[in-house]
Design a protein around this motif. Structure first.
Motif, PDB file in Angstrom:
ATOM      1  N   ASP A  91       1.003  -1.255   0.210  1.00 49.20           N
ATOM      2  CA  ASP A  91       0.101  -0.039  -0.032  1.00 49.20           C
ATOM      3  C   ASP A  91       0.651   1.165   0.121  1.00 49.20           C
ATOM      4  N   PRO A  92       1.078   1.656  -1.231  1.00 48.85           N
ATOM      5  CA  PRO A  92       2.233   2.954  -1.204  1.00 48.85           C
ATOM      6  C   PRO A  92       1.723   4.231  -0.480  1.00 48.85           C
ATOM      7  N   PHE A  93       0.313   4.367  -0.673  1.00 51.33           N
ATOM      8  CA  PHE A  93      -0.060   5.644   0.253  1.00 51.33           C
ATOM      9  C   PHE A  93       0.001   5.372   1.587  1.00 51.33           C
ATOM     10  N   ALA A  94      -0.298   4.561   2.167  1.00 51.83           N
ATOM     11  CA  ALA A  94      -0.315   4.073   3.444  1.00 51.83           C
ATOM     12  C   ALA A  94       1.213   4.355   4.032  1.00 51.83           C
ATOM     13  N   THR A  95       2.056   3.602   3.056  1.00 52.66           N
ATOM     14  CA  THR A  95       3.401   3.726   3.539  1.00 52.66           C
ATOM     15  C   THR A  95       3.849   5.328   3.487  1.00 52.66           C
ATOM     16  N   TRP A  96       3.513   6.021   2.519  1.00 50.20           N
ATOM     17  CA  TRP A  96       4.040   7.247   2.514  1.00 50.20           C
ATOM     18  C   TRP A  96       3.442   8.357   3.446  1.00 50.20           C
ATOM     19  N   ARG A  97       2.021   7.935   3.947  1.00 48.61           N
ATOM     20  CA  ARG A  97       1.573   8.612   4.930  1.00 48.61           C
ATOM     21  C   ARG A  97       2.148   8.548   6.386  1.00 48.61           C
ATOM     22  N   SER A  98       2.250   7.280   6.635  1.00 50.24           N
ATOM     23  CA  SER A  98       3.233   7.046   7.798  1.00 50.24           C
ATOM     24  C   SER A  98       4.497   7.584   7.910  1.00 50.24           C
ATOM     25  N   GLY A  99       5.220   7.399   6.979  1.00 54.91           N
ATOM     26  CA  GLY A  99       6.597   7.917   6.718  1.00 54.91           C
ATOM     27  C   GLY A  99       6.631   9.489   7.080  1.00 54.91           C
ATOM     28  N   ILE A 100       5.707  10.361   6.081  1.00 51.69           N
ATOM     29  CA  ILE A 100       5.781  11.893   6.170  1.00 51.69           C
ATOM     30  C   ILE A 100       5.181  12.196   7.626  1.00 51.69           C
ATOM     31  N   THR A 101       4.413  11.602   8.007  1.00 49.39           N
ATOM     32  CA  THR A 101       3.851  12.004   9.370  1.00 49.39           C
ATOM     33  C   THR A 101       4.925  11.852  10.544  1.00 49.39           C
ATOM     34  N   LYS A 102       5.276  10.876  10.522  1.00 42.47           N
ATOM     35  CA  LYS A 102       6.513  10.667  11.441  1.00 42.47           C
ATOM     36  C   LYS A 102       7.660  11.848  11.251  1.00 42.47           C
ATOM     37  N   LYS A 103       8.050  11.953   9.894  1.00 39.74           N
ATOM     38  CA  LYS A 103       9.085  13.115   9.692  1.00 39.74           C
ATOM     39  C   LYS A 103       8.567  14.529  10.182  1.00 39.74           C
ATOM     40  N   MET A 104       7.398  14.424  10.062  1.00 41.30           N
ATOM     41  CA  MET A 104       6.743  16.101  10.385  1.00 41.30           C
ATOM     42  C   MET A 104       6.728  16.049  11.825  1.00 41.30           C
TER      43      MET A 104
END
Length: 672
Positions: A91-104
């Motif tokens: 799930d590329p969108f869930a992967t992206w969402r998790s990653g960018i949220t942690k970085k922010m």
């Protein structure tokens, strides 16, 4: 498509997929699997379902309580062969969402997140293309706007606000972007009509329905007089009447009363000694009437809301036409005689068992013809006598062929046998199975027995008979009328399918000898007319309790379930308690039964509140469907049962509103 991701432990699964699992119309079938991959990228799964006729659907599965597990609920609404498979995907969108949220959250801002913004935008571009292709302009505009914002100006919070919104999450959940899709193995599910799981059976001998003559002697019944017994069964709330063999009865080696070898001239013999000069398995006993009379009985029963189940007993009397026309179908002893049936210490000199190895094709063709003959007369249920003494592959082939053209036909296995045989026959097509319920009388035995059934719920459905013409358990011989009520309560609420043999409501309890489970003056060998109305008028009948049980079963979908059976603790081994929940309606029923028919039993009932959808400290009002009384209950409750007044509480528990909302929300993800 590839095998990049792992899909393990898919359920339901029967014999590694060799045989289909079982469901019924209206049941919500739970599907689960373990899906996993390396690393930290998000993973999801889809359930792909193919209905009878070929129409397919795909739905996203929900995460399970345990890591890497996924599940879904499949509602089945038509009979026939269904199939499903699990697809795992990155799930590329869930992967992206998790990653960018942690970085922010870690304080990174737009000046270092440029690549992250573009990665998310590209995933949304793919979703826009899918929405556009599907003609869903509003969803395409929503996703396109989120992608534009990621590529726009502003700080990280501003640029990601749309992409991280609930609206975008919902849009992608409805039609996700899937990468590295891995397709799992296809699994089959045979879906029967509802009656394969939920039905109430009443067994009677048509020949015993004739009443008495002026001198008080039993008169041989007919299909016409049998209508009164159909009425009786319908009045008690039963929806299936099972008839022992209705065929001509052999005269050679005919058994007399109480299984003697010296019959009187007017002895009627055992109906399981099938066949005479009047015909075989496709004929009816001339004293019962004609084939058209039987058809009329089937039609009359249908008008009363009752189905007729017919016995299919593959054995012969010595004078059955098969014995003369096909002697190769039987086992011939060294002295030249055909071997009769034995089940030591029981001997059946009036019955020849069939040898299925001598001419398997000829025997199969003849039995299929016989079954087709009776289905043409309206029979849709067969109770099969001793199927575990015939080859398993024979039953698999026969039942599969019948259901290929008549999927509504059901088969009940009278398989009082070892678990491997019982469950093995169920896997090979039997819709229901007799079980060892009759011999399970202690709480420990009942719990262990039911947990075994639950472990095999995808392959076998129990039918819990309280008694049969062959089985009068010691508990009924010694326990008095209350024991009959106890056994009926257990059978009717533990299992969606249950049954009684006629006379149970009259507390018939006398064995032929001490230590025997055979009835004195067994109806297998003589006529046994009964006056049900007189017994009930005199207050000497269990009929009111049987009516109540069948009414409660119809009114509560929870009691029509098996998968949700759950036992609760009572600090008294003479009391057993269990609950059931209907996933579709939230209907919840708790049954508390005494196992002592002679004395008062009391104790504290400790409810597993989580199994009922409540927190441990919750309180709720419950209604006893037996007495009509209402109680205010919590996790611990005092219970008292007096067998002369009530052997059971059958309690309706209101579903927890919050638990109900979660369940309904979960179910809406599985749609056609």
């Amino acid at each position: 498509m590839n095998d990049r991701l792992a899909i393990d432990e898919v359920r339901p699964l029967v014999s590694c997929g060799r045989f289909p699992s079982k469901s019924v119309v209206g049941e919500i079938l739970p599907i689960s699997a373990v899906v996993w991959r390396e690393g930290h990228d998000a993973l999801s799964a889809s359930l792909v379902v193919r209905r009878p006729g070929g129409l397919s659907s795909r739905t996203t599965m929900e995460p399970g309580a345990e890591p890497d597990t996924v599940h879904a609920l499949l509602p089945t609404d038509v009979p026939g062969m269904w199939s499903f498979r699990v697809e795992a995907w990155s799930d590329p969108f869930a992967t992206w969402r998790s990653g960018i949220t942690k970085k922010m959250d870690a304080g990174q801002d737009a000046d270092v997140l440029g690549n992250e913004f573009e990665v998310g935008a590209r995933v949304l571009d793919l979703a826009v293309t899918r929405a556009t292709t599907a003609g869903e302009a509003d969803r395409a505009d929503l996703l396109s706007g989120a992608a534009d914002a990621l590529r726009g100006d502003g700080d990280a919070a501003t640029r990601t606000e749309r992409a991280l919104s609930a609206e975008v999450a919902a849009a992608l959940a409805a039609d996700p972007v899937r990468e590295l899709v891995t397709v799992g193995q296809t699994h089959r599910v045979w879906v029967d009509r509802r009656e394969a799981q939920f039905s109430s059976w009443y067994e009677f001998f048509p020949r015993s329905t004739g009443g008495w003559d002026a001198e008080g002697r039993p008169v041989h019944g007919t299909f016409t007089t049998s209508r009164a017994y159909v009425d009786h069964a319908a009045d008690l709330g039963f929806d299936v009447v099972y008839l022992p063999p209705i065929h001509p009865i052999g005269e050679i080696n005919r058994k007399g009363r109480n299984n003697t070898l010296t019959p009187d001239p007017d002895d009627v013999g055992s109906p399981w000694a099938i066949g005479s000069r009047d015909g075989g398995h496709d004929a009816v006993h001339p004293d019962l009437g004609t084939t058209e009379d039987f058809r009329g009985l089937v039609e009359y029963a249908g008008e009363r809301g009752v189905e007729v189940a017919l016995d299919l007993a593959l054995q012969c009397a010595p004078d059955h036409p098969w014995a003369a026309e096909h002697p190769e179908w039987f086992t011939v002893l060294p002295d030249g005689h055909i071997a009769y049936a034995e089940n030591p210490p029981k001997k059946y000199q009036d019955i020849y068992p069939i040898n299925f190895d001598t001419d398997p094709e000829g025997i199969y063709a003849e039995v299929l013809r016989v079954v087709r003959h009776w289905t043409s007369l309206g029979v849709r249920i067969f109770r099969v006598d001793n199927p575990h003494t015939k080859p398993a592959d024979f039953w698999n082939r026969l039942i599969s062929e019948v259901k290929r053209t008549e999927p509504d036909v059901l088969f009940l296995a009278e398989a009082f046998t070892r678990p491997a045989r019982l469950f093995g026959l169920a896997k090979r097509g039997f819709s229901q199975s007799y079980t060892y319920f009759t011999w399970k009388t202690t709480r420990a035995d009942l719990v262990e027995f039911c947990e075994q059934l639950l472990a095999h719920v995808d392959e076998a459905r129990p039918n819990m008979f309280t008694n049969t013409p062959d089985i009068l358990h010691e508990s009924l011989q010694r326990g008095g009328p209350a024991m009959f009520a106890i056994r009926a309560a257990l059978a009717a609420t533990l299992s969606p399918a249950w049954g009684v043999y006629s006379g149970f409501e009259l507390y018939e309890w006398q064995p032929v000898t001490d230590g025997s489970e055979e009835y004195l003056d067994s109806e297998k060998y003589e006529l046994r007319p009964r006056d049900f109305a007189a017994a009930e008028a005199a207050g000497q009948s269990l009929a009111p309790w049987l009516r109540a049980l069948n009414r409660i079963r119809r009114e509560h979908p929870a009691l029509q379930q098996l998968r949700t059976l759950h036992f609760h603790d009572v600090d008294n081994d003479q009391i057993i308690a269990y609950s059931k929940v209907d996933p579709a309606t939230g209907d919840t029923v708790l049954t508390v039964v005494t196992l002592d028919s002679l004395g008062i039993q009391e104790g504290t009932l400790h409810l597993d509140m989580a199994a009922l959808g409540y927190d441990d400290d919750a309180r709720f009002s419950v209604r006893d469907e037996v007495s009509g009384n209402e109680f205010h209950w919590g996790s611990s409750n005092y219970v008292r049962l007096e067998p002369w007044s009530a052997v059971a509480h059958i309690v309706s528990i209101p579903p927890c509103p919050e638990a109900r909302r979660v369940e309904l929300s979960y179910r809406t993800h599985t749609v056609d």
